[in-house]
Design a protein around this motif. Structure first.
Motif, PDB file in Angstrom:
ATOM      1  N   ALA A 109       0.813  -1.212   0.000  1.00 47.85           N
ATOM      2  CA  ALA A 109       0.000   0.000   0.000  1.00 47.85           C
ATOM      3  C   ALA A 109       0.847   1.263   0.000  1.00 47.85           C
ATOM      4  O   ALA A 109       0.301   2.361  -0.134  1.00 47.85           O
ATOM      5  N   TRP A 110       2.161   1.126   0.142  1.00 52.57           N
ATOM      6  CA  TRP A 110       3.004   2.311   0.184  1.00 52.57           C
ATOM      7  C   TRP A 110       3.153   2.919  -1.212  1.00 52.57           C
ATOM      8  O   TRP A 110       3.089   2.209  -2.224  1.00 52.57           O
ATOM      9  N   PRO A 111       3.381   4.217  -1.277  1.00 53.78           N
ATOM     10  CA  PRO A 111       3.611   4.850  -2.585  1.00 53.78           C
ATOM     11  C   PRO A 111       4.805   4.223  -3.294  1.00 53.78           C
ATOM     12  O   PRO A 111       5.765   3.786  -2.656  1.00 53.78           O
ATOM     13  N   GLU A 112       4.726   4.199  -4.602  1.00 49.12           N
ATOM     14  CA  GLU A 112       5.814   3.644  -5.396  1.00 49.12           C
ATOM     15  C   GLU A 112       7.122   4.356  -5.103  1.00 49.12           C
ATOM     16  O   GLU A 112       8.195   3.727  -5.066  1.00 49.12           O
ATOM     17  N   GLU A 113       7.065   5.679  -4.866  1.00 48.04           N
ATOM     18  CA  GLU A 113       8.288   6.442  -4.586  1.00 48.04           C
ATOM     19  C   GLU A 113       8.997   5.909  -3.342  1.00 48.04           C
ATOM     20  O   GLU A 113      10.231   5.921  -3.268  1.00 48.04           O
ATOM     21  N   LEU A 114       8.204   5.438  -2.361  1.00 47.18           N
ATOM     22  CA  LEU A 114       8.800   4.919  -1.137  1.00 47.18           C
ATOM     23  C   LEU A 114       9.304   3.497  -1.333  1.00 47.18           C
ATOM     24  O   LEU A 114      10.406   3.151  -0.893  1.00 47.18           O
ATOM     25  N   ARG A 115       8.519   2.659  -1.993  1.00 48.20           N
ATOM     26  CA  ARG A 115       8.933   1.262  -2.198  1.00 48.20           C
ATOM     27  C   ARG A 115      10.194   1.169  -3.037  1.00 48.20           C
ATOM     28  O   ARG A 115      10.937   0.196  -2.941  1.00 48.20           O
ATOM     29  N   ARG A 116      10.451   2.196  -3.822  1.00 44.63           N
ATOM     30  CA  ARG A 116      11.649   2.201  -4.658  1.00 44.63           C
ATOM     31  C   ARG A 116      12.915   2.401  -3.830  1.00 44.63           C
ATOM     32  O   ARG A 116      13.993   1.926  -4.211  1.00 44.63           O
ATOM     33  N   ILE A 117      12.810   3.070  -2.673  1.00 44.86           N
ATOM     34  CA  ILE A 117      14.020   3.403  -1.909  1.00 44.86           C
ATOM     35  C   ILE A 117      14.092   2.704  -0.549  1.00 44.86           C
ATOM     36  O   ILE A 117      15.122   2.790   0.132  1.00 44.86           O
ATOM     37  N   ALA A 118      13.021   2.013  -0.138  1.00 48.32           N
ATOM     38  CA  ALA A 118      13.000   1.375   1.178  1.00 48.32           C
ATOM     39  C   ALA A 118      12.967  -0.135   1.047  1.00 48.32           C
ATOM     40  O   ALA A 118      12.236  -0.682   0.213  1.00 48.32           O
ATOM     41  N   ARG A 119      13.741  -0.816   1.865  1.00 50.68           N
ATOM     42  CA  ARG A 119      13.745  -2.273   1.849  1.00 50.68           C
ATOM     43  C   ARG A 119      12.422  -2.804   2.392  1.00 50.68           C
ATOM     44  O   ARG A 119      11.832  -2.219   3.312  1.00 50.68           O
ATOM     45  N   PRO A 120      11.945  -3.930   1.904  1.00 54.72           N
ATOM     46  CA  PRO A 120      10.663  -4.480   2.370  1.00 54.72           C
ATOM     47  C   PRO A 120      10.614  -4.727   3.867  1.00 54.72           C
ATOM     48  O   PRO A 120       9.587  -4.490   4.505  1.00 54.72           O
TER      49      PRO A 120
END
Length: 363
Positions: free
Chosen positions: A24-35
């Protein structure tokens, strides 16, 4: 010591969706944050602590982001994690804190290294003392950066092991800081032994706590401030359950008179509290009874240790933190509370509000 922040720090504050899974996180965040980082962020309901994302634009999206939370009624911001360009995220959070008039930023050491924190102007916090509870205490490391004043000397942190021994723990922490008690001797046995001497079953009321401190450490100067002669902390009880505790409180006053513990029948003002903990060349502490209604959302009495001050805020040690809301020891250690907030939360009772405090002077 405060560090300057470049004036031209561009950031945006984005609402956080409590309980949202990584998908559910924004794509911008999932691109820079580890799962695994996002999984930890969403593992608890952080809503009571106004969670938000401080983001830094870059590369067509976000170059960096930090999850930021804080207790209500306080003057700090906590970085849970910074992802992406970590230095840029740290600069953004510090700039945000300064613009919000906050005096401190703390950083949980889940993913940041000591070198990264130091490069961003953060100092390491002392690891907490081993506690008597198996409940998770959070990251092994934490960091602090003061944005106002010079900060304060850092005491040891210890988490109370029960829901009712906060008074005993604050007294022990004060004596550890004064050099009267060795840090390694602060454990569950010491905590519960002092609580047993001070308790009004199960809470510690101000006079009983002051008497217990004097009994345990006869050379310590102890004063009690309580602007009522009526029994306190008994509003939830009636009948015999209230009366026998009132008998014990009257006995505590008799003990105080016998031991030479002054019980001032007036309210300790915030100005007097600040003067006490700021006294140069002295090691004075104020054990202050507060309600947790503002900081935690439930109106129960609780003891905190006031041990320092910075412009606009008193710095306290809170021996309890709420893991269910995503808190760790980093939230409760070196906690700055604005004067007005502390003034309000330290008035307890029903129609007649009272303040209870124990002043310990270590010389």
């Amino acid at each position: 010591m405060p560090h300057p922040v470049p004036s031209a720090v561009t950031y945006a504050v984005v609402p956080y969706a409590p309980g949202a899974g990584p998908s559910a996180w924004p794509e911008e965040l999932r691109r820079i944050a580890r799962p695994e980082v996002l999984e930890r962020w969403g593992a608890v309901d952080r809503a009571p602590h106004a969670p938000r994302l401080v983001t830094v634009p870059g590369g067509g999206g976000w170059a960096a982001a930090a999850l930021v939370t804080a207790r209500p009624g306080t003057a700090y911001a906590k970085i849970v994690d910074a992802v992406g360009d970590v230095p840029a995220a740290a600069r953004a959070v510090v700039a945000y804190a300064e613009e919000q008039g906050l005096v401190q930023v703390v950083w949980e050491g889940w993913t940041v290294s000591g070198e990264e924190a130091a490069a961003a102007g953060f100092a390491p916090l002392r690891p907490p003392l081993p506690g008597g509870t198996d409940e998770p205490a959070g990251p092994r490391t934490g960091y602090v950066r003061w944005t106002a004043g010079e900060g304060v000397a850092e005491p040891a942190y210890y988490r109370q092991s029960t829901h009712f021994s906060c008074g005993a723990v604050t007294a022990l922490l004060a004596q550890v800081r004064a050099g009267v008690v060795r840090p390694e001797s602060l454990d569950r046995e010491a905590e519960l032994t002092l609580w047993r001497d001070a308790t009004n079953f199960p809470a510690c009321e101000p006079v009983g706590l002051g008497v217990a401190v004097r009994r345990r450490w006869p050379s310590s100067s102890v004063e009690v401030f309580l602007d009522t002669e009526e029994p306190v902390l008994l509003d939830h009880l009636d009948g015999d359950e209230r009366e026998w505790r009132a008998v014990l409180q009257r006995a505590s006053r008799t003990d105080a008179d016998r031991l030479g513990v002054p019980v001032h029948g007036r309210r300790l003002s915030l100005a007097e509290l600040r003067e006490a903990v700021e006294a140069p060349g002295r090691c004075r502490h104020v054990l202050l009874l507060v309600s947790l209604a503002t900081m935690q959302g439930f109106d129960v009495p609780h003891w905190v240790l006031c041990h320092g001050a910075v412009p606009g805020a008193v710095v306290v040690e809170d021996p309890w933190f709420n893991t269910g809301a995503g808190e760790t020891w980093v939230d409760a250690h070196l906690l700055p509370v604005p004067d007005a907030s502390l003034d309000a939360m330290s008035l307890l009772g029903g129609e007649v509000r009272v303040r209870g405090a124990v002043l310990i002077d270590g010389g």
